[in-house]
Design an enzyme around this catalytic site. Structure first.
Site, PDB file in Angstrom:
ATOM      1  N   GLY A  37       0.815  -1.203   0.000  1.00  0.00           N
ATOM      2  CA  GLY A  37       0.000   0.000   0.000  1.00  0.00           C
ATOM      3  C   GLY A  37       0.847   1.249   0.000  1.00  0.00           C
ATOM      4  O   GLY A  37       2.061   1.201   0.170  1.00  0.00           O
ATOM      5  N   VAL A  39       0.548   5.868   0.695  1.00  0.00           N
ATOM      6  CA  VAL A  39      -0.221   7.064   1.012  1.00  0.00           C
ATOM      7  C   VAL A  39       0.333   8.198   0.160  1.00  0.00           C
ATOM      8  O   VAL A  39       1.545   8.423   0.155  1.00  0.00           O
ATOM      9  CB  VAL A  39      -0.117   7.460   2.503  1.00  0.00           C
ATOM     10  CG1 VAL A  39      -0.986   8.685   2.799  1.00  0.00           C
ATOM     11  CG2 VAL A  39      -0.525   6.313   3.408  1.00  0.00           C
ATOM     12  N   ASP A 258      -0.313  -0.851  17.246  1.00  0.00           N
ATOM     13  CA  ASP A 258       0.985  -0.334  16.797  1.00  0.00           C
ATOM     14  C   ASP A 258       1.138   1.137  17.170  1.00  0.00           C
ATOM     15  O   ASP A 258       1.584   1.961  16.360  1.00  0.00           O
ATOM     16  CB  ASP A 258       1.143  -0.545  15.281  1.00  0.00           C
ATOM     17  CG  ASP A 258       2.590  -0.365  14.820  1.00  0.00           C
ATOM     18  OD1 ASP A 258       3.494  -0.285  15.681  1.00  0.00           O
ATOM     19  OD2 ASP A 258       2.808  -0.300  13.596  1.00  0.00           O
TER      20      ASP A 258
HETATM   21  N1  ADE Z   1       1.677  10.361   5.898  1.00  0.00           N
HETATM   22  C1  ADE Z   1       0.824   9.361   5.974  1.00  0.00           C
HETATM   23  N2  ADE Z   1      -0.403   9.791   6.213  1.00  0.00           N
HETATM   24  C2  ADE Z   1      -0.323  11.118   6.299  1.00  0.00           C
HETATM   25  C3  ADE Z   1      -1.247  12.139   6.546  1.00  0.00           C
HETATM   26  N3  ADE Z   1      -2.533  11.855   6.763  1.00  0.00           N
HETATM   27  N4  ADE Z   1      -0.802  13.383   6.580  1.00  0.00           N
HETATM   28  C4  ADE Z   1       0.491  13.654   6.368  1.00  0.00           C
HETATM   29  N5  ADE Z   1       1.402  12.743   6.139  1.00  0.00           N
HETATM   30  C5  ADE Z   1       1.006  11.476   6.111  1.00  0.00           C
END
Ligand code: ADE
Length: 397
Positions: A37, A39, A258
């Site tokens: 995954g 982000v 976690d």
């Molecule tokens: N890294 C992973 N999730 C994040 C988020 N919601 N805001 C900023 N950095 C991130």
């Protein structure tokens, strides 16, 4: 009681409320990446109102991910919907679930990244307990201490009859306690982590949106107040906010599994938010996840009963919170410095060996850590921790 994952499966995904068109997302840099995954930072157009744009974080799968990962991400979405919003968690803003494209979960973006990196970056400007941010600092503190800071009713019902302070208990001497066999095998440590975080709804949107009034102005340019200095009050404020987020999760029967400073993000206005990178963290590269057989486990943050018996509960989250406190009050140090993470370490934990008092911790804060690292039934609840940390914050004028 039904596990959270099952409860969340029961609530049907409310498409109308959360569905967001993929073509109104413009993707930016990658914020986190795991084996399956990732982000990505994105700009969402017309998310809350027409002719607006907002910086968000979008969780999605990588190419080559399997069906099981798709189900895990879908479960995460259901859990976020089921949980509802709280100021101190990374809240859900929307989702793209239609079959024409990949599954995406849109959550709040936190400008300052994770708390561990942030604190390390601020080390050179830590000013101890001297409160030199003046009235602004005092205002932030008052805001934090007033119950209005909660954007829902999650903080009511804290009428614990036992307000007598465990913080003042002289509990420095830990007795050893035992569970399990004492040897760590891959089987011992193979645990599926499936509880994921975040949530959302109108409340949190309003809360985040109250500073936005200009159309198509990027949120990223707003509310930029780089902190010049960091002091004890800030550290206590971060601690209290994490405890509040965890109190909320525990009240929803959500076990984090976690909790660590790497899973806590810092937003504008010094608001702290608990998240879970889950699939979007490369646990094969991150040194915080120790190889134990086939699994990778965050051993330094894990309660002994989790290490030895795979038992996870709100109580094991409280243990992890104690380690997180240690991270905060060392300004982002790696726990158990210089200690090899092996079987011998785990046995030492069992025998009651604990970390020493961090440089920036007060006695009361260190007592709180030690209480978190007590036998499971002796550990404070998050509600209790909230009370105790607010008391310390109040005294620290
Ligand atoms: N890294 C992973 N999730 C994040 C988020 N919601 N805001 C900023 N950095 C991130």
């Amino acid at each position: 009681e039904m596990p959270l994952e099952e409860q969340a499966q029961c609530s049907e995904y409310d498409t109308k409320k959360w569905e967001f068109p993929r073509d109104r997302l413009r993707f930016g840099k990658t914020l986190g990446r795991g084996a399956f995954g990732k982000v990505i930072q994105a700009t969402a157009f017309d998310l809350e109102k027409s002719s607006s744009c907002k910086t968000v974080a979008v969780k999605m799968l990588k190419v080559g991910s399997r069906n099981s990962e798709y189900r895990a991400l879908m479960t995460e979405l259901r859990i976020l919907i089921h949980l509802g919003p709280h100021l101190n968690i990374v809240n859900l803003l929307g989702a793209c679930t239609t079959k024409e494209g990949p599954l995406m979960i849109i959550v709040e973006y936190s400008r300052h990244g994770n708390l561990s990196n942030y604190l390390r970056g601020m080390r050179h400007c830590y000013t101890g307990s001297h409160n030199d941010n003046g009235s602004k600092q005092e205002m932030n503190k008052q805001r934090l201490l007033s119950d209005d800071s909660a954007d829902d009713g999650a903080f009511s019902g804290t009428d614990d009859p036992d307000r007598s302070s465990w913080l003042n208990d002289k509990r420095a001497s830990r007795t050893s306690y035992m569970s399990g066999t004492g040897s760590m095998t891959s089987q011992d440590c193979e645990t599926g982590r499936h509880t994921r975080l975040s949530s959302g709804c109108e409340d949190s949107r309003m809360n985040l949106d109250k500073h936005s009034h200009v159309s198509f102005e990027d949120e990223d340019e707003k509310g930029k107040e780089q902190k010049q200095k960091l002091n004890l009050t800030d550290l206590l404020s971060y601690s209290l906010q994490v405890a509040r987020g965890m109190e909320f999760l525990a009240s929803k029967k959500c076990i984090h599994r976690d909790l660590a400073a790497r899973n806590v993000l810092l937003s504008d206005y010094q608001v702290v938010k608990i998240c879970d990178f889950g699939l979007a963290r490369d646990i094969y590269k991150d040194p915080d996840y120790i190889r134990t057989g086939d699994a990778r486990m965050p051993i330094k943050w894990m309660a002994p009963e989790s290490i030895f018996d795979k038992i996870y509960s709100a109580k094991s989250d409280v243990w992890s919170f104690g380690v997180l406190l240690w991270e905060i009050f060392t300004l982002g140090a790696s726990p158990y410095p210089g200690i090899q993470m092996d079987e011998d370490f785990c046995n030492k934990l069992k025998r009651g060996v604990r970390m020493g008092k961090p440089e920036h911790a007060t006695d009361a804060v260190y007592m709180a850590m030690l209480a978190c690292w007590d036998n499971p039934d002796e550990r404070p609840t998050f509600t209790k921790l909230c009370e105790e940390i607010s008391d310390v914050l109040q005294e620290e004028a």
